[in-house]
Design an enzyme around this catalytic site. Structure first.
Site, PDB file in Angstrom:
ATOM      1  N   ASN A 154       0.802  -1.221   0.000  1.00  0.00           N
ATOM      2  CA  ASN A 154       0.000   0.000   0.000  1.00  0.00           C
ATOM      3  C   ASN A 154       0.840   1.278   0.000  1.00  0.00           C
ATOM      4  O   ASN A 154       0.425   2.310  -0.491  1.00  0.00           O
ATOM      5  CB  ASN A 154      -0.958   0.018   1.185  1.00  0.00           C
ATOM      6  CG  ASN A 154      -0.312  -0.419   2.472  1.00  0.00           C
ATOM      7  OD1 ASN A 154       0.258  -1.510   2.551  1.00  0.00           O
ATOM      8  ND2 ASN A 154      -0.374   0.421   3.485  1.00  0.00           N
ATOM      9  N   CYS A 328      -3.592   4.162   7.611  1.00  0.00           N
ATOM     10  CA  CYS A 328      -4.075   3.719   8.913  1.00  0.00           C
ATOM     11  C   CYS A 328      -3.092   4.046  10.030  1.00  0.00           C
ATOM     12  O   CYS A 328      -3.437   3.985  11.191  1.00  0.00           O
ATOM     13  CB  CYS A 328      -4.320   2.214   8.884  1.00  0.00           C
ATOM     14  SG  CYS A 328      -5.363   1.722   7.522  1.00  0.00           S
TER      15      CYS A 328
HETATM   16  N1  PLP Z   1      -4.441  -4.339   3.443  1.00  0.00           N
HETATM   17  C1  PLP Z   1      -3.912  -3.350   2.694  1.00  0.00           C
HETATM   18  C2  PLP Z   1      -2.710  -3.629   1.836  1.00  0.00           C
HETATM   19  C3  PLP Z   1      -4.475  -2.067   2.727  1.00  0.00           C
HETATM   20  O1  PLP Z   1      -3.954  -1.090   1.996  1.00  0.00           O
HETATM   21  C4  PLP Z   1      -5.605  -1.835   3.565  1.00  0.00           C
HETATM   22  C5  PLP Z   1      -6.184  -0.475   3.687  1.00  0.00           C
HETATM   23  O2  PLP Z   1      -5.495   0.513   3.781  1.00  0.00           O
HETATM   24  C6  PLP Z   1      -6.130  -2.910   4.307  1.00  0.00           C
HETATM   25  C7  PLP Z   1      -5.516  -4.138   4.213  1.00  0.00           C
HETATM   26  C8  PLP Z   1      -7.356  -2.740   5.160  1.00  0.00           C
HETATM   27  O3  PLP Z   1      -8.466  -2.668   4.318  1.00  0.00           O
HETATM   28  P1  PLP Z   1      -9.925  -2.213   4.799  1.00  0.00           P
HETATM   29  O4  PLP Z   1      -9.906  -0.722   4.778  1.00  0.00           O
HETATM   30  O5  PLP Z   1     -10.859  -2.790   3.791  1.00  0.00           O
HETATM   31  O6  PLP Z   1     -10.152  -2.782   6.154  1.00  0.00           O
END
Ligand code: PLP
Length: 382
Positions: A154, A328
């Site tokens: 991400n 996050c």
């Molecule tokens: N995994 C990755 C690589 C992400 O980029 C994200 C969100 O930023 C998530 C998991 C979590 O996803 P969700 O927002 O659907 O809970």
């Protein structure tokens, strides 16, 4: 006329595509039925919409329809997949292998499982953000039950060698979980070609609504069976209870279909814009792109502006919405764990910004962003 601020944070979330929204709207009002109601047309209409969406998702990843379980998004799907496999396969072993650059949803779930008796191995990445397949092979022991590696990162967009990882797991009969949250909609994912066992996607990362996602669970060769995370009325074949969010599910299905239609044209257009953006910002020197240039999502660029702290740069480019580190974790001031794992110093990690482009990014916006950033860098260097 350019509309400000400019959004270059598509990896954090995306707007719902108008075509997706249009399909969702009737399911909030006139088609409001509960997909679990078996005795009347309100329920049948809702159930039909849910099954159509399931079909759209299955087509999107080339799986079977009954291998798709709806969740509230990727965080839940990751918790479900990792905890569920650990619980049901504990008699076989307790080791889980993952990577230092995974999303916190994976890392924090693994840390939790450690308190429940799991032994977690965290693979390193090189300066490009890629894992070493030999380290993966060497880490596997008779008690390894699960390998969890994300498709694309991400923060940097780096794409891991999924086919090779699957090959190693298959040889040893180890279940492979893939967090495809950032890859879905940006690269073609074929579950049959890749032989992934479990995989999560989240609608809000590719022009669907927030709060809805799915976990793909392989049913053949091998049949994979995680323990449910949420218990209740037995919805989703007992894997995930709770009344289905029909409008959101319709949105996820449409987002998948739309992404399939647009993927080639969109990836070409966006990667051209990204190349122009990167070249314009790095030609003057002192700016470096983080992550493998060859194995990267077309929309993401993570740039370190050496000597400039991103906390000083971001207020200077207020008209551009960007991220430092993962969305996050951006509330915390710790340097990105992803960039640290790639070997960047704290200073360089603190000078990094993630720009992520998307469906509605225009050339005009990119030109404006380049100009703004260049001016801010000149000002801060003084
Ligand atoms: N995994 C990755 C690589 C992400 O980029 C994200 C969100 O930023 C998530 C998991 C979590 O996803 P969700 O927002 O659907 O809970």
């Amino acid at each position: 006329m350019l509309k400000l601020p400019i959004y270059l944070d598509y990896n954090s979330t995306t707007p719902v595509d108008p075509l997706v929204l249009e399909k969702m709207l009737p399911y909030f009002s006139e088609k409001f039925g509960n997909a679990g109601s078996k005795n009347h047309s309100f329920g049948w209409i809702a159930e039909e919409a849910v099954e159509h969406a399931r079909e759209q998702i299955a087509t999107f990843i080339n799986s079977e329809k009954n291998e798709i379980i709806f969740t509230s998004g990727s965080t839940e799907a990751i918790n479900f997949g990792l905890k569920g496999i650990f619980e049901n396969y504990l008699t076989k072993g307790n080791q889980i292998i993952t990577v230092k650059t995974e999303h916190k949803a994976v890392l924090d779930t693994c840390a939790y499982l450690e308190t429940k008796g799991a032994s977690i191995t965290y693979l390193d990445v090189d300066r490009e953000g890629l894992i070493d397949l030999n380290q993966l092979k060497d880490s596997i022991t008779p008690s390894t039950i699960l390998v969890s590696v994300m498709f694309a990162n991400n923060e940097t967009g780096v794409i891991q060698p999924i086919a090779e990882i699957v090959k190693i797991c298959k040889e040893k009969n180890i279940i492979f979980f893939c967090d495809a949250t950032q890859a879905a909609g940006k690269v073609r994912i074929d579950i049959n070609e890749n032989q992934i066992d479990l995989m999560c996607i989240s609608a809000h990362k590719f022009y669907g609504p927030k709060g809805i996602g799915a976990l793909y669970i392989r049913r053949k060769n091998p049949r994979v069976k995680p323990a449910p995370l949420i218990h209740g009325g037995g919805h989703e074949r007992g894997f995930r209870s709770g009344t289905l969010n029909v409008p959101a599910i319709v949105g996820l299905g449409e987002a998948c279909e739309l992404a399939s239609k647009k993927i080639w044209e969109e990836s070409e257009r966006i990667s051209q814009l990204r190349t122009f953006f990167e070249q314009s910002l790095t030609e003057a020197g002192n700016a470096f792109i983080n992550g493998s240039i060859r194995n990267r999502l077309h929309n993401t660029t993570n740039i370190s502006f050496a000597g400039i702290d991103s906390s000083a740069l971001i207020p200077e480019i207020k008209d551009i919405a960007v991220a430092t580190g993962s969305a996050c974790t951006s509330a915390s001031m710790n340097p990105s764990h992803v960039l640290n794992a790639m070997g960047l110093s704290n200073d360089l990690a603190h000078s990094s910004i993630r720009f992520s482009l998307g469906r509605f990014t225009t050339e005009e916006e990119i030109k404006f962003a380049i100009e703004k950033i260049r001016n801010a860098l000149i000002k801060l260097k003084k």
